[in-house]
Design a protein around this motif. Structure first.
Motif, PDB file in Angstrom:
ATOM      1  N   LEU A 289      45.664 -34.328  80.044  1.00 40.57           N
ATOM      2  CA  LEU A 289      46.171 -34.245  78.417  1.00 40.57           C
ATOM      3  C   LEU A 289      47.865 -33.279  78.681  1.00 40.57           C
ATOM      4  O   LEU A 289      48.623 -33.700  78.382  1.00 40.57           O
ATOM      5  CB  LEU A 289      45.456 -33.996  78.061  1.00 40.57           C
ATOM      6  CG  LEU A 289      45.983 -33.534  76.311  1.00 40.57           C
ATOM      7  CD1 LEU A 289      46.579 -34.565  75.304  1.00 40.57           C
ATOM      8  CD2 LEU A 289      45.094 -32.786  75.830  1.00 40.57           C
ATOM      9  N   THR A 290      47.383 -32.095  79.619  1.00 36.68           N
ATOM     10  CA  THR A 290      48.128 -31.146  80.337  1.00 36.68           C
ATOM     11  C   THR A 290      49.318 -31.961  81.105  1.00 36.68           C
ATOM     12  O   THR A 290      50.298 -32.126  80.168  1.00 36.68           O
ATOM     13  CB  THR A 290      47.557 -31.032  81.173  1.00 36.68           C
ATOM     14  OG1 THR A 290      46.775 -29.985  81.015  1.00 36.68           O
ATOM     15  CG2 THR A 290      48.710 -29.581  81.587  1.00 36.68           C
TER      16      THR A 290
ATOM     17  N   GLY B   2      51.445 -34.438  78.197  1.00 38.24           N
ATOM     18  CA  GLY B   2      51.943 -33.325  77.150  1.00 38.24           C
ATOM     19  C   GLY B   2      53.022 -33.119  78.154  1.00 38.24           C
ATOM     20  O   GLY B   2      54.557 -32.872  77.498  1.00 38.24           O
TER      21      GLY B   2
ATOM     22  N   SER C   7      52.037 -33.441  71.297  1.00 38.07           N
ATOM     23  CA  SER C   7      51.605 -33.660  72.093  1.00 38.07           C
ATOM     24  C   SER C   7      51.676 -32.526  73.095  1.00 38.07           C
ATOM     25  O   SER C   7      50.933 -32.002  73.670  1.00 38.07           O
ATOM     26  CB  SER C   7      52.641 -34.591  73.504  1.00 38.07           C
ATOM     27  OG  SER C   7      53.802 -34.605  73.011  1.00 38.07           O
TER      28      SER C   7
ATOM     29  N   GLY D  99      48.718 -30.468  74.312  1.00 34.76           N
ATOM     30  CA  GLY D  99      49.039 -30.432  76.135  1.00 34.76           C
ATOM     31  C   GLY D  99      48.221 -28.915  76.190  1.00 34.76           C
ATOM     32  O   GLY D  99      47.973 -28.375  76.930  1.00 34.76           O
TER      33      GLY D  99
END
Length: 158
Positions: free
Chosen positions: A44-45, A48, A90, A94
């Motif tokens: 997810l990071t 982002g 996002s 993130g």
């Protein structure tokens, strides 16, 4: 490679990436697997960061096509407005993932935190999908309602 190429190359990654992250986090919750939860947060990071790159290359992409014949300016504007929401969502997702990863570096993630992130990711994935659909309508007339390509297909079915 220009910023326009970069925008077109990367724009699919955040959309598909959010759905992969949702899948990984969902499986992690179901299996109560902390390592998989952290994997989802790392993913997810990254998504982002890539979403930010897509957003910031959007303006050069718009400038490259704004004078093309037959371009629906309303489609570009709708995509741009949706892109702002997708970028903000996002970015928040993130950043939340990054903070949770830093906080849980040497401890297990609470299930409620993973579940909360999953809910955020599902919401952002929906906004990303909506934004991508609007972006596709700019140059892919076959997906826009009432497009000439769609009319051709309907007339061939008769």
């Amino acid at each position: 490679m220009s910023l326009v190429h970069l925008h077109l190359l990367l724009n699919h990654v955040p959309v598909i990436g959010m759905f992969f992250v949702a899948f990984v986090l969902g499986v992690a919750l179901w299996r109560r697997n902390d390592a998989m939860s952290k994997l989802g947060l790392v993913m997810l990071t990254g998504v982002g960061v890539i979403a930010a790159a897509v957003y910031f290359t959007g303006e050069p992409a718009e400038e490259a096509i704004e004078n093309l014949a037959g371009l629906a300016t309303s489609a570009v504007e709708a995509h741009e407005e949706a892109a702002i929401a997708a970028f903000i969502g996002s970015s928040i997702a993130g950043a939340l993932a990054f903070i949770l990863l830093a906080w849980s570096r040497r401890r297990e993630l609470p299930r409620w935190a993973v579940g909360g992130v999953l809910v955020v990711v599902l919401g952002v994935a929906g906004v990303m999908g909506w934004t991508a659909n609007l972006g596709g309508q700019i140059r892919h007339t076959e997906i826009a309602g009432g497009a000439p390509a769609a009319e051709m297909l309907r007339s061939d079915d008769r």
